[in-house]
Design an enzyme around this catalytic site. Sequence first.
Site, mmCIF file in Angstrom:
data_model
loop_
_atom_site.group_PDB
_atom_site.id
_atom_site.type_symbol
_atom_site.label_atom_id
_atom_site.label_comp_id
_atom_site.label_asym_id
_atom_site.label_seq_id
_atom_site.Cartn_x
_atom_site.Cartn_y
_atom_site.Cartn_z
ATOM 1 N N HIS A 66 -12.399 -20.715 20.172
ATOM 2 C CA HIS A 66 -13.132 -21.469 21.170
ATOM 3 C C HIS A 66 -12.437 -21.480 22.336
ATOM 4 C CE1 HIS A 66 -14.604 -23.558 17.532
ATOM 5 N NE2 HIS A 66 -15.689 -23.876 18.245
ATOM 6 N N CYS A 97 -27.206 -20.080 16.978
ATOM 7 C CA CYS A 97 -26.783 -20.425 18.212
ATOM 8 C C CYS A 97 -25.310 -20.002 18.340
ATOM 9 C CB CYS A 97 -26.697 -22.028 18.299
ATOM 10 S SG CYS A 97 -25.843 -22.904 17.169
#
Length: 592
Positions: free
Chosen positions: A198, A512
């Site tokens: 992330h 995605c």
Amino acid sequence: MQEEKAYLPNTKLKGTTAVTGLVMGVARVYSRGNININSDPVDESRLPEEKKKFEQARKTVGVTMVRLSDFAHSRNDSDTRDILNAQHDILNDPELEAMVNRMIDERNLRAEKAIYDSFQHYIDLIKSNDKSFIVSRLSDLRDVRDRLIQNVQQLGMIASFGKDAVMVAEDVSPIEVITFARNGVKGIVCSSGGLTSHASIIANAMGIPMIIDAKSAMRMIQDGDTVILDGYGHSVIARPDEEAASSYTRAIKRHKEEEKQLRHVTEKPSETACGTKILLQANIDFEDEVLNIEKYRAEGIGLLRTDTLLMNSGPLTMDRKRQEEFCQTAFSASGSSPVTVRLLDVGGDKLLNLKDREANPFLGWRGVRILLDRRELLRNQLEAICRVAGRYPGRSRILVPMISNLEEFLEVKRELADMQDNLQKRGVPVDSNVKLGIMVEVPSVALQIRVFAEHVDFLSIGTNDLTQYTLAVDRGNSLIASLYQPLHPAVLTFIAMTVQAGTEFNIPVAVCGELASEPFAALVLVGIGVRELSMTPRLIPKVKQAIRLYEIADMKKLSDALLGCTTSEELKKIRNEWKAGYEEKLREQRTA
Ligand code: PEP
Ligand code: MG
């Protein structure tokens, strides 16, 4: 050019590009490790600043402690919670606070030294008074002291980096990337890290070029060195000589030219050479990014990550109004296109500090598991989304992350129906047509996709996690980065199964994950049958450029070939051959 020699000019280090780009700046070596106290007094004029740093650190550390204590509470871990609560009391002890401020004022100390000395005073006091209390009490005090000092030092460090900084670190957390971005950092180089961690995703969203896995970065780059971060060449050059610096200038010019060409593509429709429409949507992590939706002509938002809201707030609760504002901004920036709001997906590597508490955070308390354990968090979020959805009928999709079994989904579905009902009864306008879908990112879901397809309104494939869970390869671990292969036939097979179920049950299927933003992979996905791709908006023109140059039949050939690969060497060969052909096509297009 020198290869990895300490402190020589023009030292080139190889790494992996997490975010493309080319920048030259001043290396700032960043480490959150050891504590070295600077005891030098400061000038009188700097005392208010030192007190402010202490206050800010006290607040940040306090928020972290509440968060951790909250987490311990939810796990019925009363021992940990008691320790954290005791530490929280120490942190908020008014006498201690007053003593630190007094020391700063009276002895012209830096915040770090004043914190250290004040805590030492208490430690000495406890040692002399109460022998039975010593061990736990002292370690609590030391822990709070060290957290405060680290915080004060980090604050000072980041603020003093200046606008030309290229951060050099062992590893960075998502919150650190946000802090760097807000301080105008130009680039990030890490000696470890993962492509779809992330931290990398956020750097991408914020447009900060980033190289990971530059193994000797911390050893070969000194603080203050000039560095060139070459995201196109997967490398970093420390202390470039004149020739390297001028080739950097030439490369910048070349990339500007390419960007100009991409600007033409932006205005063109998103369709294949044979005229099939491919929906290219935006992944949005932060409010400041929404301008990019229009700029890069994204057709709505395929993934609105709400997790980032929590990174800025305090404990594991989110202000409903704040969430409404975020959703409202997303809807109004997306014209009349759909907006897919993903429910909170914290856990894994996304909530600093929590990962230290779980042996396997990626297999742990994450996404929908947290939401179902903490219903008020889920209801609060559903309320915020439903309120905004009511203002934009027909455009809302809600996406549930980290689903691994059907019951989890059905439970969220019930909560959504209750919330809509509840709001309606209170006279709040709602959209009864809100779509509810799931992330396909866990193999159990992909294997049973037809079971889920019967109940959901749409499917969104999260290739970042699907890859890590299918191949058992931690997405953030550089030691096994070469095993992290999102185009592995096993992953592609799961994608193909999902697409097939979508067709059979007549529900949309999107991708995605980061894979969607890479031109070659995007073609493979379209070849498999995916018609919706969502990515960081900045990368849309590059993907569109590739899609417009091929027919579906070409893409299908590519995906069939990849599905049939048995080794990564075969995959590499197919990719390289494609790349050569693609570059040729682009050249032809430029000269035409
Ligand atoms: C994914 O897993 O591919 C995804 C899009 O979600 P995240 O990266 O936020 O886990
Ligand atoms: Mg995911």
